[in-house]
Scaffold this motif. Structure first.
Motif, short mmCIF file in Angstrom:
data_model
loop_
_atom_site.label_atom_id
_atom_site.label_comp_id
_atom_site.label_asym_id
_atom_site.label_seq_id
_atom_site.Cartn_x
_atom_site.Cartn_y
_atom_site.Cartn_z
N GLY A 180 0.82 -1.21 0.00
CA GLY A 180 0.00 0.00 0.00
C GLY A 180 0.86 1.26 0.00
O GLY A 180 0.57 2.23 -0.72
N GLU A 181 1.92 1.25 0.80
CA GLU A 181 2.82 2.41 0.84
C GLU A 181 3.56 2.57 -0.48
O GLU A 181 3.78 3.70 -0.95
N ALA A 182 3.96 1.44 -1.08
CA ALA A 182 4.65 1.50 -2.37
C ALA A 182 3.74 2.06 -3.45
O ALA A 182 4.15 2.90 -4.27
N VAL A 183 2.49 1.62 -3.46
CA VAL A 183 1.52 2.11 -4.44
C VAL A 183 1.27 3.60 -4.23
O VAL A 183 1.21 4.38 -5.20
N GLN A 184 1.17 4.00 -2.97
CA GLN A 184 0.95 5.42 -2.67
C GLN A 184 2.11 6.27 -3.19
O GLN A 184 1.89 7.34 -3.78
N ASN B 170 14.63 5.73 -2.50
CA ASN B 170 14.61 4.60 -1.56
C ASN B 170 13.53 3.61 -1.94
O ASN B 170 13.72 2.39 -1.87
N TRP B 171 12.36 4.13 -2.33
CA TRP B 171 11.25 3.27 -2.77
C TRP B 171 11.65 2.45 -4.00
O TRP B 171 11.40 1.24 -4.06
N LYS B 172 12.29 3.09 -4.96
CA LYS B 172 12.71 2.39 -6.17
C LYS B 172 13.73 1.30 -5.85
O LYS B 172 13.65 0.18 -6.38
N LEU B 173 14.67 1.60 -4.96
CA LEU B 173 15.69 0.63 -4.60
C LEU B 173 15.10 -0.55 -3.84
O LEU B 173 15.49 -1.70 -4.07
N LYS B 174 14.15 -0.29 -2.97
CA LYS B 174 13.58 -1.35 -2.13
C LYS B 174 12.60 -2.22 -2.90
O LYS B 174 12.64 -3.45 -2.82
#
Length: 627
Positions: free
Chosen positions: A419-423, A453-457
């Motif tokens: 959910g956080e990634a989609v957001q 950070n989101w892209k890397l994770k």
């Protein structure tokens, strides 16, 4: 079931079987294992007869799907539907990620020629039927007419998990999906209103999604006319749901375990699939650990973690059997199958094609299948389709029940992460669109760093991103350009800082020399200042001494003046005293003279007295003589 003591354990195991499906719903073939809702089907059949439509609604976990598969459909096939024969086609589908395509697949499953065809021919036939359904709101009726396997029979179109349709309407960016959901509902409403063919429609839906149906007026009217809220099972019905399958499976269960299970399940309908899963696990444990003639009992139930932990432990067992690489695929698999609900709506199941899961996981389809098999092994059934269905790239993979999303802690964490990634992706894609039309700037920290950070994770892929926003390439270009621009700015700043540093060094050298000279002058000045301060202090001291001496002199002068004045006064007093002395002397002289005169007088008198005495004595003697 009475067992012969002479029978071997192997013979006993052959005589019994586990009758509980676990987390998944009962299937039509398992209707003989379905207990507890006897007598509740007649009202649904009556609504189907009157309106050619029925909406079976209830909370998550209340057994809607099992009720239809093992209650409604067997009675239809058994000829219990008024004024209709037992000759029925049952088309079962779920909206999933593509409602019309899934419905086309479900229709073709009744076609023996389609089932026997190879994959290529199946794809062609599926495309034809999908085109037929998309081409007209009468598509279901047309598909039934054109199929020699369907046209001569009554047809029930069962749409299970109907709430999956509503995720299209909630996301306005998916205009095509919204249009497909409208077209899908129109297909259903037109089919049940068709007067030429006996087509009936039934849907199962979670009660917390009933309000979403207001978006479709004709569907809302149909639900109002033919609405069936599946009742909560009573304690006695739950008891039958436990004892009935146990008896059919060829075993016995102790009364205390039944009581314990009933107490643990309570009145929460969401616990029914959890109860079925706990019974399946308890049976499996009992089957491998029980003594001869030993019934299923509380110790067997406790061994599997009871109802509170059984499901989570079972899922963790499957996860722990995976390699590290498979665990990464597993995480992406379950994130693809779930979606965090909006507002008060909990997590939502998202049936997904195997090919899509492989694309989002960036893994070969066969590797994904190996992971799925761990979760749908016999007596595990955490994923659908159930074992032993063969899996291929077009297979629809789904979680057996929503309760897995609420109980398995690892999956709950994955749902939150997804959910956080989609957001973040949606924020990034909106920013990319705004930047493209000149309404926003490139991202800068902290947003840029959070996005990187989101892209890397999460390592987003095109297949994953298109599920939420199709502009994946534009979004990634925006992020990369933001990063490059920021890094360029940072390099320019670094170069400027280096130049400034070189200038600062030269300036520092010059200033250092000047500083040394200045320090020399400063030392000299300090020395002079110290000497001046010393002279000043000496002058101040001398001034103080002079002041002290002046004050002493002034004091002495005052004292001398006082003494002079005193001397003058003394002199005046002495003069007075001298004059007084002169006077006194004169007076004394006078008095001496007077005294002398007095003395002379006195001497004279004394002489006269002596003379008188002598005279007297002479006279006395004369007197005496005269006598």
């Amino acid at each position: 079931m009475q067992l012969n003591p002479k029978e071997s354990v192997t013979d006993i195991k052959k005589a019994i079987f586990n009758p509980f499906p676990g987390l998944r719903p009962f299937t039509i073939k398992e209707s003989h294992l379905f207990f507890g809702r006897e007598g509740q089907v007649d009202e649904v059949l009556l609504k189907l007869q009157q309106n050619r439509f029925a909406a079976i609604v209830g909370p998550s976990g209340s057994g809607k799907s099992s009720f239809v598969y093992c209650g409604v459909i067997p009675l239809l096939l058994g000829g219990f539907f008024p004024e209709r024969s037992s000759n029925w086609n049952i088309i079962t589908s779920r909206p999933g990620g593509s409602p019309i395509e899934n419905l086309a697949e479900a229709i073709l499953q009744n076609d023996e020629i389609y089932v026997a065809s190879d994959r290529e021919k199946q794809q062609i036939q599926k495309a034809i039927v999908s085109g037929l359904l998309r081409g007209s709101s009468m598509g279901i009726a047309e598909a039934v007419k054109q199929s020699k396997f369907l046209s001569a029979k009554n047809t029930l179109v069962l749409i299970d998990q109907f709430e999956e349709l509503f995720r299209f309407r909630k996301q306005d960016i998916y205009k095509e999906s919204i249009n497909e959901s409208l077209a899908f509902v129109n297909l259903l409403t037109e089919a049940m209103q068709n007067e030429e063919l006996p087509i009936y429609v039934a849907i199962t839906m979670r009660s917390d999604f009933v309000g979403e149906c207001a978006f479709f007026p004709e569907l809302t009217q149909a639900i109002n006319n033919s609405y069936y809220m599946i009742p909560q099972m009573t304690r006695e019905q739950k008891r039958r749901a436990i004892l009935g399958p146990v008896a059919v499976g060829g075993a016995t269960v102790t009364p205390r375990l039944v009581q314990q299970l009933l107490n643990d399940v309570g009145d929460n309908p969401d616990q029914l699939p959890i109860l079925q899963h706990a019974l399946m696990r308890t049976w499996s444990y009992w089957e491998t650990h029980h003594e001869l003639n030993e019934p299923i009992d509380v110790p067997h139930y406790n061994a599997i973690g009871r109802m509170e932990e059984a499901l989570s432990q079972h899922a963790n067992e499957a996860f722990d059997e995976l390699t590290e690489q498979q665990k990464l695929i597993c995480e992406r698999l379950f994130k693809s199958l779930t979606e965090r609900g909006a507002g008060s709506v909990g997590s939502i199941r998202r049936p997904t094609k195997l090919s899509y899961i492989a694309a989002t996981a960036n893994a070969p389809i066969q590797d994904v299948i190996q992971v799925i098999e761990k979760f749908r092994e016999p007596r595990r059934s955490l994923l659908m389709p159930p074992y032993p269905s063969l899996l291929h790239e077009d297979s629809i993979i789904d979680i057996s029940h929503e309760s897995l999303m609420r109980i398995w802690s690892r999956l709950k964490n994955w749902v939150e992460e997804e959910g956080e990634a989609v957001q973040m992706y949606q924020r990034l894609s909106e920013a990319a669109l705004a930047y493209q039309v000149g309404k926003a700037a490139l991202w800068r920290p902290p947003d840029l760093q959070l996005a990187l950070n989101w892209k890397l994770k999460h390592k987003p892929t095109l297949a994953w991103a298109e599920r939420y926003n199709p502009a994946f390439e534009r979004t990634m270009v925006f992020l990369e350009y933001s990063q490059k621009e920021y890094e360029t700015e940072q390099r320019i700043k670094e170069q400027q800082q280096k130049k400034a540093l070189r200038r600062a060094r030269l300036t520092a050298l010059f200033m250092g020399g000047a500083t040394i000279v200045s320090i020399g002058f400063l030392v000299f000045a300090m020395t002079q200042k110290v000497e001046a301060d010393r002279q000043k202090e000496l002058a101040v001291k001398n001034a103080k001494d002079a002041q002290t001496q002046r004050e002493t002199a002034e004091k002495n002068a005052r004292e001398a003046e006082l003494q002079r004045e005193a001397a003058l006064a003394s002199e005046k007093e002495a003069q007075k005293q001298r004059e007084a002395a002169v006077l006194s002397e004169k007076e004394a002289l006078k008095q001496r003279e007077a005294a002398e005169r007095s003395a002379a007088e006195a001497e004279k008198r004394r002489i006269e007295a002596i003379d008188n005495a002598n005279e007297a004595d002479k006279q006395r003697k004369t007197a005496e003589a005269n006598e």
